[in-house]
Design a protein around this motif. Structure first.
Motif, PDB file in Angstrom:
ATOM      1  N   UNK A  19      61.287  54.986 -29.520  1.00  0.00           N
ATOM      2  CA  UNK A  19      61.667  55.910 -28.353  1.00  0.00           C
ATOM      3  C   UNK A  19      60.621  55.139 -27.286  1.00  0.00           C
ATOM      4  N   UNK A  20      59.236  55.250 -27.423  1.00  0.00           N
ATOM      5  CA  UNK A  20      58.627  54.907 -26.467  1.00  0.00           C
ATOM      6  C   UNK A  20      58.865  53.557 -25.636  1.00  0.00           C
ATOM      7  N   UNK A  21      59.110  52.730 -26.481  1.00  0.00           N
ATOM      8  CA  UNK A  21      59.531  51.490 -26.218  1.00  0.00           C
ATOM      9  C   UNK A  21      60.787  51.441 -25.138  1.00  0.00           C
ATOM     10  N   UNK A  22      61.823  52.471 -25.386  1.00  0.00           N
ATOM     11  CA  UNK A  22      63.015  52.513 -24.610  1.00  0.00           C
ATOM     12  C   UNK A  22      62.515  53.196 -23.445  1.00  0.00           C
ATOM     13  N   UNK A  23      61.723  54.372 -23.337  1.00  0.00           N
ATOM     14  CA  UNK A  23      61.179  54.845 -22.257  1.00  0.00           C
ATOM     15  C   UNK A  23      60.600  53.848 -21.205  1.00  0.00           C
ATOM     16  N   UNK A  24      59.579  53.120 -21.946  1.00  0.00           N
ATOM     17  CA  UNK A  24      58.881  52.130 -20.959  1.00  0.00           C
ATOM     18  C   UNK A  24      59.987  50.920 -20.582  1.00  0.00           C
ATOM     19  N   UNK A  25      60.910  50.713 -21.336  1.00  0.00           N
ATOM     20  CA  UNK A  25      61.878  49.858 -20.478  1.00  0.00           C
ATOM     21  C   UNK A  25      62.829  50.463 -19.631  1.00  0.00           C
ATOM     22  N   UNK A  26      63.132  51.774 -19.471  1.00  0.00           N
ATOM     23  CA  UNK A  26      63.845  52.501 -18.591  1.00  0.00           C
ATOM     24  C   UNK A  26      62.936  52.612 -17.340  1.00  0.00           C
ATOM     25  N   UNK A  27      61.602  52.824 -17.597  1.00  0.00           N
ATOM     26  CA  UNK A  27      60.779  52.943 -16.524  1.00  0.00           C
ATOM     27  C   UNK A  27      60.763  51.459 -15.653  1.00  0.00           C
ATOM     28  N   UNK A  28      60.722  50.405 -16.564  1.00  0.00           N
ATOM     29  CA  UNK A  28      60.805  49.100 -15.724  1.00  0.00           C
ATOM     30  C   UNK A  28      61.757  48.751 -15.048  1.00  0.00           C
ATOM     31  N   UNK A  29      63.113  49.183 -15.484  1.00  0.00           N
ATOM     32  CA  UNK A  29      64.200  49.022 -15.213  1.00  0.00           C
ATOM     33  C   UNK A  29      64.331  49.759 -13.603  1.00  0.00           C
ATOM     34  N   UNK A  30      63.911  51.041 -13.517  1.00  0.00           N
ATOM     35  CA  UNK A  30      63.884  51.868 -12.337  1.00  0.00           C
ATOM     36  C   UNK A  30      62.999  51.124 -11.365  1.00  0.00           C
ATOM     37  N   UNK A  31      61.823  50.799 -11.946  1.00  0.00           N
ATOM     38  CA  UNK A  31      61.009  49.986 -10.884  1.00  0.00           C
ATOM     39  C   UNK A  31      61.620  48.679 -10.084  1.00  0.00           C
ATOM     40  N   UNK A  32      62.134  48.030 -11.174  1.00  0.00           N
ATOM     41  CA  UNK A  32      62.773  46.932 -10.702  1.00  0.00           C
ATOM     42  C   UNK A  32      63.885  46.905  -9.874  1.00  0.00           C
ATOM     43  N   UNK A  33      64.947  47.953 -10.014  1.00  0.00           N
ATOM     44  CA  UNK A  33      65.797  48.313  -9.291  1.00  0.00           C
ATOM     45  C   UNK A  33      65.333  48.607  -7.706  1.00  0.00           C
ATOM     46  N   UNK A  34      64.244  49.078  -7.525  1.00  0.00           N
ATOM     47  CA  UNK A  34      63.699  49.215  -6.127  1.00  0.00           C
ATOM     48  C   UNK A  34      62.923  47.969  -5.757  1.00  0.00           C
ATOM     49  N   UNK A 339      70.144  54.348 -17.891  1.00  0.00           N
ATOM     50  CA  UNK A 339      70.808  55.513 -18.627  1.00  0.00           C
ATOM     51  C   UNK A 339      71.174  55.083 -19.975  1.00  0.00           C
ATOM     52  N   UNK A 340      71.341  53.985 -20.290  1.00  0.00           N
ATOM     53  CA  UNK A 340      71.558  53.687 -21.774  1.00  0.00           C
ATOM     54  C   UNK A 340      70.206  53.614 -22.610  1.00  0.00           C
ATOM     55  N   UNK A 341      69.172  53.036 -21.932  1.00  0.00           N
ATOM     56  CA  UNK A 341      67.891  52.997 -22.473  1.00  0.00           C
ATOM     57  C   UNK A 341      67.095  54.352 -22.700  1.00  0.00           C
ATOM     58  N   UNK A 342      67.546  55.445 -21.728  1.00  0.00           N
ATOM     59  CA  UNK A 342      66.981  56.677 -21.752  1.00  0.00           C
ATOM     60  C   UNK A 342      67.727  57.482 -22.909  1.00  0.00           C
ATOM     61  N   UNK A 343      69.170  57.460 -22.922  1.00  0.00           N
ATOM     62  CA  UNK A 343      69.685  58.257 -23.926  1.00  0.00           C
ATOM     63  C   UNK A 343      69.349  57.758 -25.333  1.00  0.00           C
ATOM     64  N   UNK A 344      68.909  56.627 -25.473  1.00  0.00           N
ATOM     65  CA  UNK A 344      68.477  56.076 -26.792  1.00  0.00           C
ATOM     66  C   UNK A 344      66.881  56.481 -26.947  1.00  0.00           C
ATOM     67  N   UNK A 345      66.462  56.337 -26.182  1.00  0.00           N
ATOM     68  CA  UNK A 345      64.920  57.055 -26.064  1.00  0.00           C
ATOM     69  C   UNK A 345      64.898  58.702 -26.621  1.00  0.00           C
TER      70      UNK A 345
END
Length: 371
Positions: A19-34, A339-345
């Motif tokens: 779950x922590x891995x997916x949360x970190x992945x979602x955070x990385x995606x959000x940062x990369x989006x910007x 969204x997919x990573x966050x839901x799985x997390x």
């Protein structure tokens, strides 16, 4: 029983780790989006905004926006007599690279010494073709005309490439044909103003009516942050709900207890403390999550049909191919992945916490049975 408890603990810790891995992945995606898309309001029209690039360019310096022309499909030859590659060519103002978040990895975006000649900035994949040619010359031919390559920008990660058309996009300076119509503007986003307000400010400054579609890419950046915060909110709800259950059981225990008054009062006080702590934590979580009103229904936030339409519009935005360089499509891919990573997390977090709770509960039962 100890073996069973160990299995619960191992399974719970494993799920929480994933779950922590997916949360970190979602955070990385959000940062990369910007990093990969503009923090801007995009105003565009596929047939042009009705203003020539030469007329729009003088306003870009003081107006807080950048411009690119209506694009055209061209044939690029890497080196004289080399193979022909289909590409998409747009002229752009000198500040367009900064507004569009083009990450120049070689050379620079239209240096002063090439501002008056035929100069282009090309994507990384075309640069690799140029290097593979073996000529060593920083030049290519677009529809038979030679252009100097003054910079190379990165293609972006896998999500950027999924949201982009396969056709490489080449940006040229304005010396070739300044009378060509502007195809889109990138207006620096302002959190205190709506996209429509910013558009009207540009129109008032230029004193020219501009008709075109609006994409508020800055709001999509904010939506990326909100998706991550919503994930933390729903993950934390496990503790809120479990604390409410504990408090309820303690209140019932105090009410049904046949012990002395002091013991019952202590149990009731403990239940009230847990409930108060839970209410404070829940209030903090509500303050943490901020959803822009632009993404909510006007009259009823529980209007499920509204959210369904928003999801379908996002899917349609991903599948559309009407524009070669579509920043909103890239944003849609990023937001769907996040969204997919966050839901799985969140699901793994709830499941992991439940496994740990069962392990602790069984351990307490074993300890009580031994006594």
């Amino acid at each position: 029983m100890k073996k069973r408890n160990a299995q619960f603990f191992i399974c719970g810790i494993a799920k929480l780790s994933v779950s922590v891995f997916f949360f970190l992945t979602a955070a990385f995606i959000s940062k990369d989006l910007k990093s990969q898309t503009p923090f801007a309001v995009e105003l565009y029209h596929t047939q042009g905004l009705g203003i020539p690039m030469a007329q729009a360019a003088p306003f870009t310096g003081r107006g807080g926006f950048a411009a690119a022309s209506v694009g055209e499909n061209v044939q690029v030859t890497v080196g004289e007599g080399g193979k022909s590659i289909p590409a998409y060519y747009q002229m752009a103002t000198p500040n367009y690279g900064a507004y569009a978040n083009l990450h120049v990895i070689e050379g620079e975006y239209f240096s002063d010494d090439v501002s008056e000649g035929h100069a282009v900035v090309i994507p990384e994949n075309l640069a690799k073709e140029l290097s593979a040619d073996g000529s060593g010359e920083k030049a290519l031919y677009i529809n038979g005309t030679e252009y100097a390559v003054c910079g190379v920008y990165a293609d972006g990660g896998i999500l950027t490439q999924l949201g982009s058309a396969k056709t490489p996009v080449i940006y040229g300076n304005m010396s070739e044909n300044p009378d060509i119509l502007a195809g889109h503007f990138l207006i620096g986003a302002d959190a205190g103003k709506t996209a429509q307000q910013q558009k009207q400010e540009i129109i008032a400054m230029m004193e020219i009516p501009l008709e075109g579609e609006i994409n508020d890419l800055g709001r999509l950046h904010q939506l990326g942050d909100d998706i991550l915060l919503l994930g933390f909110f729903f993950a934390s709800l496990w503790f809120v709900l479990h604390s409410c259950i504990v408090s309820y059981r303690k209140f019932i225990s105090a009410y049904e207890s046949k012990g002395n008054a002091a013991q019952r009062a202590y149990t009731a006080f403990f239940a009230a403390a847990v409930l108060l702590f839970t209410a404070i934590g829940f209030a903090f979580l509500l303050q943490l999550v901020r959803i822009p009103a632009i993404y909510l229904p006007e009259n009823n936030i529980f209007d499920l049909s509204y959210y369904g339409r928003q999801i379908l519009d996002g899917i349609q935005q991903i599948s559309t191919d009407c524009r070669i360089k579509d920043f909103s499509r890239i944003c849609a891919v990023y937001l769907c992945a996040e969204t997919g990573c966050t839901v799985l997390a969140v699901l793994l977090f709830w499941s992991g916490c439940q496994k740990l709770r069962r392990g602790f509960a069984d351990g307490n039962v074993d300890a009580a049975s031994k006594i």
